[in-house]
Design an enzyme around this catalytic site. Structure first.
Site, PDB file in Angstrom:
ATOM      1  N   ASP A  67     -54.172  25.860 -13.028  1.00 12.41           N
ATOM      2  CA  ASP A  67     -54.491  25.567 -11.633  1.00 12.41           C
ATOM      3  C   ASP A  67     -53.724  26.477 -10.680  1.00 12.41           C
ATOM      4  O   ASP A  67     -54.215  26.832  -9.607  1.00 12.41           O
ATOM      5  CB  ASP A  67     -54.166  24.100 -11.321  1.00 12.41           C
ATOM      6  CG  ASP A  67     -55.221  23.145 -11.849  1.00 12.41           C
ATOM      7  OD1 ASP A  67     -56.245  23.620 -12.376  1.00 12.41           O
ATOM      8  OD2 ASP A  67     -55.012  21.925 -11.740  1.00 12.41           O
ATOM      9  N   GLY A  68     -52.503  26.877 -11.087  1.00 12.78           N
ATOM     10  CA  GLY A  68     -51.697  27.729 -10.229  1.00 12.78           C
ATOM     11  C   GLY A  68     -52.363  29.063  -9.927  1.00 12.78           C
ATOM     12  O   GLY A  68     -52.275  29.577  -8.806  1.00 12.78           O
ATOM     13  N   ASN A 141     -52.650  22.953  -2.249  1.00 10.73           N
ATOM     14  CA  ASN A 141     -52.093  21.781  -2.929  1.00 10.73           C
ATOM     15  C   ASN A 141     -51.083  21.029  -2.071  1.00 10.73           C
ATOM     16  O   ASN A 141     -51.342  19.921  -1.633  1.00 10.73           O
ATOM     17  CB  ASN A 141     -51.414  22.198  -4.236  1.00 10.73           C
ATOM     18  CG  ASN A 141     -52.191  21.764  -5.460  1.00 10.73           C
ATOM     19  OD1 ASN A 141     -53.343  21.358  -5.374  1.00 10.73           O
ATOM     20  ND2 ASN A 141     -51.568  21.854  -6.622  1.00 10.73           N
ATOM     21  N   ASP A 142     -49.910  21.643  -1.873  1.00  7.04           N
ATOM     22  CA  ASP A 142     -48.853  20.877  -1.212  1.00  7.04           C
ATOM     23  C   ASP A 142     -47.753  21.753  -0.649  1.00  7.04           C
ATOM     24  O   ASP A 142     -47.605  22.927  -1.003  1.00  7.04           O
ATOM     25  CB  ASP A 142     -48.238  19.859  -2.180  1.00  7.04           C
ATOM     26  CG  ASP A 142     -47.777  20.468  -3.498  1.00  7.04           C
ATOM     27  OD1 ASP A 142     -47.275  21.608  -3.477  1.00  7.04           O
ATOM     28  OD2 ASP A 142     -47.910  19.817  -4.549  1.00  7.04           O
ATOM     29  N   THR A 182     -53.264  15.214  -7.235  1.00 10.61           N
ATOM     30  CA  THR A 182     -53.105  15.066  -8.685  1.00 10.61           C
ATOM     31  C   THR A 182     -52.024  15.990  -9.238  1.00 10.61           C
ATOM     32  O   THR A 182     -51.889  16.117 -10.449  1.00 10.61           O
ATOM     33  CB  THR A 182     -54.435  15.353  -9.401  1.00 10.61           C
ATOM     34  OG1 THR A 182     -54.943  16.625  -8.976  1.00 10.61           O
ATOM     35  CG2 THR A 182     -55.454  14.284  -9.105  1.00 10.61           C
ATOM     36  N   ALA A 183     -51.259  16.637  -8.362  1.00 10.76           N
ATOM     37  CA  ALA A 183     -50.188  17.532  -8.801  1.00 10.76           C
ATOM     38  C   ALA A 183     -48.833  16.820  -8.684  1.00 10.76           C
ATOM     39  O   ALA A 183     -48.675  15.706  -9.176  1.00 10.76           O
ATOM     40  CB  ALA A 183     -50.236  18.821  -7.984  1.00 10.76           C
TER      41      ALA A 183
END
Length: 284
Positions: A67-68, A141-142, A182-183
Site C-alpha cells: 500500500d505504501g 492515509n494519515d 485501516t492503517a
C-alpha cells in the site's frame, strides 16, 4: 485506457520482473507504458516522484509493492489527471488490491475501461512554527504526530474550528482519512470507515487515560494540534509523519494544522467485491 505508468518497488519486484511483464502485456494489446522504479539505485532510499518524469497524458498509474508504494505514487502524482491502481506484493493490501496471479485479467479491464472510479479524500497538513509554515504535505492515509525517540509522553492541545477540544497526554495522535482508517488508525484502536466516505478521524496513541476514544470530524472541520513542552530539556525528538515517508522534526509550541485537501485521489476499482468483504477476508 491506453497510456500507463508503472511505479514499482524493486525491493519487492526483483529485477522489475512484474513491471516488465505488465509493460509487455500493455504494448501487445495496443497501449503504451513507462516504468519507474521508486527506489534510488545509489542510496537505496525511496525517491520522490516527479510529474516531469511521465507524459502529461498518462491515464493510469499502476503501483507494484504494498500500500505504501501506491500511497507515495498517489501523493507525488496527484497533479496528473490519472487513476491509480495497485498490484499487491506487500501484506494486507487494502489499497493495492490486485494479486500477482490476476494481473492480466485486471489489465484487460483497465484497457477496456471496465472498472469503477472511487474518489478518495486526502488531507492537507502543515507545520507552523512561530506563525510561519515550515513544512506542508498532502496525504491519502494519515498524519501521525508522535513523541519519536523521546521516552516521555507529550501534551497535545487540540483545537477544532478555533475552539478548544481538549488536551491529550499521549505518545501521539493520528489524523486519518477514511482510506487510512485501516492503517495505523486501526492498530491504535480507531474506527474503520468506508474508503469512499468523507470524514477526518482523530485517534490518540496510548493516551494516559482510562477512556481511549477516537473522534470523527466532518470533512469541513479545521483541526490544529499544538505540541506541548518537551519533558526532556534540550532533547527535542518528536516528529510528524505524513503518510509514513514525509517525516518532519517538531518542537515545543509547533502547531500542526489539518484540513481536507483540495484534490482527491482517483482509485480504480476492478474487483466488484464489497469493502466489508475485504475487511472480513483480510482481518479475520
Amino acid at each position: 485506457m491506453k497510456k500507463f505508468c508503472v511505479v514499482t518497488n524493486s525491493y519487492k519486484d526483483k529485477q522489475l520482473k512484474i513491471a516488465n511483464e505488465i509493460s509487455d502485456y500493455i504494448y501487445k494489446n495496443g497501449g503504451k507504458c513507462i516504468i519507474i522504479d521508486n527506489v534510488d539505485s545509489n542510496t537505496g532510499d525511496f525517491k520522490i516522484l516527479s510529474v516531469q518524469d511521465v507524459p502529461e497524458d498518462v491515464e493510469c498509474v499502476i503501483s507494484i509493492g504494498g500500500d505504501g508504494t501506491l500511497l507515495h505514487a498517489a501523493k507525488d502524482f496527484i497533479d496528473l489527471d490519472a487513476v491509480f491502481v495497485g498490484v499487491n506484493k506487500g501484506t494486507l493490501g487494502f489499497l493495492a488490491e490486485i494479486s500477482p496471479d490476476e494481473i492480466n485479467t485486471a489489465l484487460d479491464k483497465l484497457l477496456n475501461n471496465q472498472f469503477q472510479i472511487e474518489s478518495r479524500m486526502m488531507l492537507y497538513g502543515e507545520v507552523r512554527r512561530s506563525g510561519t509554515i515550515v513544512y506542508s504535505s498532502i496525504v491519502l492515509n494519515d498524519i501521525v504526530i508522535h513523541r519519536g525517540d523521546d521516552l516521555a509522553i507529550t501534551d497535545y492541545e487540540v483545537m477544532v474550528n478555533g475552539d478548544l477540544l481538549g488536551t491529550y497526554q499521549a505518545d501521539g495522535i493520528i489524523l486519518s482519512t477514511p482510506t487510512g482508517s485501516t492503517a495505523y488508525n486501526l492498530s491504535a484502536g480507531g474506527p474503520v470507515a468506508r474508503p469512499d466516505s468523507h470524514m477526518i478521524m482523530l485517534t490518540p496513541i496510548c493516551p494516559h487515560t482510562l477512556a481511549n476514544r477516537s473522534i470523527i470530524f466532518s470533512k469541513n472541520d479545521k483541526i490544529e494540534v499544538k505540541i506541548g513542552q518537551c519533558r526532556t530539556p534540550n532533547a527535542e525528538r518528536r516528529k510528524a509523519a505524513f503518510d509514513g515517508d514525509g517525516i518532519f522534526n517538531i518542537i515545543s509550541d509547533d502547531v500542526i494544522c489539518i484540513c481536507e485537501a483540495e484534490k482527491a485521489a482517483k482509485i480504480a476499482k476492478i474487483d466488484e467485491g464489497s469493502f466489508l468483504q475485504a475487511i472480513k477476508d483480510k482481518l479475520n
